[in-house]
Design an enzyme around this catalytic site. Structure first.
Site, PDB file in Angstrom:
ATOM      1  N   CYS A   1     -85.407  13.634 -55.646  1.00  0.00           N
ATOM      2  CA  CYS A   1     -86.470  13.657 -56.674  1.00  0.00           C
ATOM      3  C   CYS A   1     -86.962  15.083 -56.898  1.00  0.00           C
ATOM      4  O   CYS A   1     -87.220  15.492 -58.017  1.00  0.00           O
ATOM      5  CB  CYS A   1     -87.690  12.849 -56.246  1.00  0.00           C
ATOM      6  SG  CYS A   1     -87.336  11.294 -55.483  1.00  0.00           S
ATOM      7  N   ASP A   2     -87.142  15.820 -55.807  1.00  0.00           N
ATOM      8  CA  ASP A   2     -87.875  17.084 -55.895  1.00  0.00           C
ATOM      9  C   ASP A   2     -87.034  18.327 -55.627  1.00  0.00           C
ATOM     10  O   ASP A   2     -87.531  19.451 -55.767  1.00  0.00           O
ATOM     11  CB  ASP A   2     -89.046  17.052 -54.885  1.00  0.00           C
ATOM     12  CG  ASP A   2     -89.995  15.900 -55.191  1.00  0.00           C
ATOM     13  OD1 ASP A   2     -90.207  15.625 -56.386  1.00  0.00           O
ATOM     14  OD2 ASP A   2     -90.502  15.275 -54.251  1.00  0.00           O
TER      15      ASP A   2
ATOM     16  N   CYS B   1     -88.352  13.011 -50.643  1.00  0.00           N
ATOM     17  CA  CYS B   1     -87.219  12.649 -51.493  1.00  0.00           C
ATOM     18  C   CYS B   1     -86.575  13.899 -52.081  1.00  0.00           C
ATOM     19  O   CYS B   1     -87.048  14.438 -53.083  1.00  0.00           O
ATOM     20  CB  CYS B   1     -87.677  11.715 -52.606  1.00  0.00           C
ATOM     21  SG  CYS B   1     -86.348  11.278 -53.734  1.00  0.00           S
TER      22      CYS B   1
END
Ligand code: NDP
Length: 314
Positions: A139-140, A136
């Site tokens: 997300c990261d 992701c």
């Protein structure tokens, strides 16, 4: 085990689940919704959603999901934290076990459990989980500002992730196993014309290395060909974007799925092979996988559930 009877049980809290809850709530079905492993679903892992109609300036994924949840609650949906861990769909009412400790007996069931990102299956993906391997980017990606990253995949997701990461990282390699991208034309153009993205066609990632998190990827160019070439490429982050696996396992003994596990539905409707059980969103959609299509199918599922109940006087 404690048993609770409900008229309409919804499993999953992405756009499909929440939209089903809005419609089921407004139809007085007293829906109970279990949020599952990732409350709010996959959109909570994205930043801006630009293509959900009604938001000309775009909207944050988590905010969109919060709004859908509030809207469902406004119409009486009972939204609960919990994961469906087993099911018995042999006869109606259907039994669903929540967190292995409570049974819900449901007259109608809407499965909106979504799909989960796939991994290549390399041992190193597990070894470096949370230490440079991610599925992701939104997300990261933040952790890779001014660093070098690789994205695996050649579809729309991979292109989107590569473009997103290119806004943060100093360099993005897109590792594509075929000699072409599968993504839509517009995404292909954006990737090919981006000065920070380098596409490595006909490449496979076969391993990762590094003493302190990911420091590089082992690549094979033209795997199996006479001129096959193996080399390693220093990177700081390794992102997977090779598709998704539908979350249908606990329903498979009863519900027809395709070979990947996507739930099969009848005639472009959310009806499954089990009467009164409906499937909405990504768990039944290998093709479109959009928030708006998921929301649309959640709406259809709730309308079908309402009809099913009223036809039987339930
Ligand atoms: P896709 O199935 O479209 O693409 C998966 C990609 O990963 C392909 O390039 C595939 O390669 C590659 N791949 C799969 N397995 C492996 C493997 N083991 N090793 C290396 N590469 C692998 O998945 P997406 O998630 O990209 O998209 C799914 C659907 O969602 C599509 O319909 C897409 O259009 C849609 N989507 C739309 C978006 C939008 O409109 N904004 C955004 C994101 C997705 P190969 O081509 O060789 O099979």
């Amino acid at each position: 085990m404690e048993i609770e009877k409900v008229r309409c049980l919804i499993i999953g809290s992405g756009p499909a689940g929440y939209t089903a809850a809005i419609y089921a709530g407004r139809a007085n079905l007293s829906p109970v919704l279990y949020e599952g492993l990732q409350p709010g679903g996959q959109l909570t892992t994205t930043t801006e959603v630009e293509n959900f109609p009604g938001y000309p300036q775009g909207i944050d994924g988590p905010k969109l999901m919060e709004d859908l949840r509030t809207q469902a609650e406004r119409f009486g949906a009972d939204i609960r934290f919990g994961i469906a861990t087993a099911s018995d769909l042999t006869n109606a009412p259907y039994q669903i076990v929540i967190d292995g400790e409570k049974t819900i007996e449901a007259q109608t069931l809407i499965i909106a459990t979504g799909a989960t990102a796939k991994y290549l299956g390399l041992e190193d993906e597990k070894k470096y989980a949370g230490m440079g391997v991610s599925a992701c980017a939104t997300c990261d990606g933040f952790f890779y500002r001014k660093k070098v990253v690789a994205v695996v995949g050649g579809g729309d997701t991979a292109c989107e992730e590569a473009i997103y990461l290119a806004g943060l990282a100093s360099k993005v390699y897109l590792i594509v196993r075929k000699p072409f991208l599968r993504a839509s034309k517009i995404m292909q153009e954006r990737v090919m014309n981006h000065d920070k993205i380098e596409v490595l066609f006909e490449h496979n990632a076969v391993g990762l290395y590094g003493d302190n998190g990911v420091e590089g990827v082992n690549l094979v160019e033209r795997f199996g060909a006479a001129d096959e070439k193996r080399y390693s490429l220093p990177i700081d982050g390794f992102f997977l974007a090779i598709g998704h696996q539908p979350n249908s396992d606990i329903f498979k003994p009863y519900i027809d799925t395709d070979e990947t596990g996507y739930i099969l539905t009848e005639d472009n409707s959310p009806r499954t092979n089990v009467p009164g059980v409906f499937a909405a969103g990504d768990v039944a959609d290998p093709h479109y996988r959009q928030a708006i299509t998921a929301a649309g199918s959640g709406c259809k599922a709730a309308i079908e559930a309402e009809r099913y109940l009223s036809e039987r006087g339930l």
